[in-house]
Design an enzyme around this catalytic site. Structure first.
Site, PDB file in Angstrom:
ATOM      1  N   ASP A  13      42.998  34.685  10.870  1.00  0.00           N
ATOM      2  CA  ASP A  13      42.036  34.049  11.745  1.00  0.00           C
ATOM      3  C   ASP A  13      41.102  35.118  12.304  1.00  0.00           C
ATOM      4  O   ASP A  13      41.393  36.327  12.225  1.00  0.00           O
ATOM      5  CB  ASP A  13      42.785  33.327  12.867  1.00  0.00           C
ATOM      6  CG  ASP A  13      41.868  32.522  13.765  1.00  0.00           C
ATOM      7  OD1 ASP A  13      40.893  31.938  13.250  1.00  0.00           O
ATOM      8  OD2 ASP A  13      42.100  32.493  14.977  1.00  0.00           O
ATOM      9  N   ASP A  15      38.726  34.652  15.652  1.00  0.00           N
ATOM     10  CA  ASP A  15      38.694  34.670  17.115  1.00  0.00           C
ATOM     11  C   ASP A  15      40.113  34.731  17.675  1.00  0.00           C
ATOM     12  O   ASP A  15      40.972  33.921  17.318  1.00  0.00           O
ATOM     13  CB  ASP A  15      37.974  33.434  17.654  1.00  0.00           C
ATOM     14  CG  ASP A  15      36.503  33.414  17.259  1.00  0.00           C
ATOM     15  OD1 ASP A  15      35.816  34.412  17.513  1.00  0.00           O
ATOM     16  OD2 ASP A  15      36.058  32.411  16.672  1.00  0.00           O
TER      17      ASP A  15
END
Length: 266
Positions: A13, A15
């Site tokens: 991922d 953020d």
């Protein structure tokens, strides 16, 4: 128990794992550098459908993280790939920004408001009453309803922003039709990423900061998972979920030695 397979491929991922807003999380640049130095195939995954991979590469580079454009996989790209597989050369009415419209153009879709095959909803900072009304009417006339991801809110410097899931709920309330969400936590996004890398689930790890999106989608796609505690999920919340990550790490920095040695994680 059999020995786990060496880790060949990484999905991560963005953020909460690599960056907070515009600032790199300590160790993120080293993690990406290690992946590249040791030639480990990887993709940075994001539910954000606003930006193109080129835009996201520029934003990450400004934070000191050097991710090639081809190593970024967004929910917009996964959505476009899904639609191209379902209905090649189709048509869509899009509520979204350049990341989504570009991805759909790239797979040969025509964007139109005249009897489209799909209404495709993505994230935008400029939702308009006119666009939402048009989407509702097209769905009522038979267009299929697709959304890039179910996130109901997102962060900003000023506070919480409504995101794709919130606007999808508004359209669903008006039409009685629920969208099909392509992005996390749908494991379809993980599988599309694996296909893009020609990778196998047994030799891939998903790194994320959210139990309810990153970890569950990785788990359902058959991947090993690593939860980092630099984002949304706090340590005390992990036990509230009926599933567990393969490993819990303080931050992405703890994964650099594992990249270099090809695992295992535990």
């Amino acid at each position: 128990m059999t020995e786990p397979h060496p880790i060949e491929t990484w999905l991560t991922d963005m953020d909460g794992v690599l960056v907070h807003e515009e600032h790199a999380i300590p160790g993120a640049a080293d993690f990406i550098a290690a992946l590249r130095a040791h030639e480990r195939p990887f993709l940075v995954l994001t539910n954000n459908s606003i930006y193109t991979p080129r835009d996201l590469r520029a934003r990450l580079l400004a934070s000191g993280i050097d991710v090639p454009e081809e190593s970024i996989w967004t929910s917009a790209m996964a959505t476009a790939q899904f639609l191209a597989d379902q209905r090649p050369g189709g048509t869509a009415y899009v509520v979204g920004e350049a990341g989504l419209t570009t991805a759909l153009h790239d797979v040969g879709y025509i964007l139109t408001s005249r009897t489209p095959d799909y209404v495709v909803l993505g994230e935008t900072r400029t939702y308009s009453f006119e666009q939402i009304t048009q989407a509702i009417r097209l769905i009522e006339r038979g267009a299929r309803f697709i959304a890039t991801n179910p996130d109901v809110s997102g962060p900003s410097h000023e506070g919480t922003l409504p995101a794709t899931g919130s606007v999808a709920a508004l359209i669903s309330a008006a039409t009685g039709r629920q969208p099909y969400y392509v992005g996390k936590p749908n494991p379809l996004m993980m599988r599309s990423a694996l296909n893009r890398l020609d990778a196998h689930s047994e030799t891939t790890v998903m790194v994320g900061d959210r139990m309810d999106t990153d970890i569950v989608s990785g788990l359902e796609a058959g991947l090993r998972t690593a939860l980092v505690l630099t984002g949304s999920t706090r340590p005390e919340a992990i036990e509230l979920f009926p599933y567990r990550p393969t490993a819990v790490m303080d931050s992405i920095a703890d994964l650099v030695p594992i990249v270099e040695s090809r695992g295992p994680i535990a």
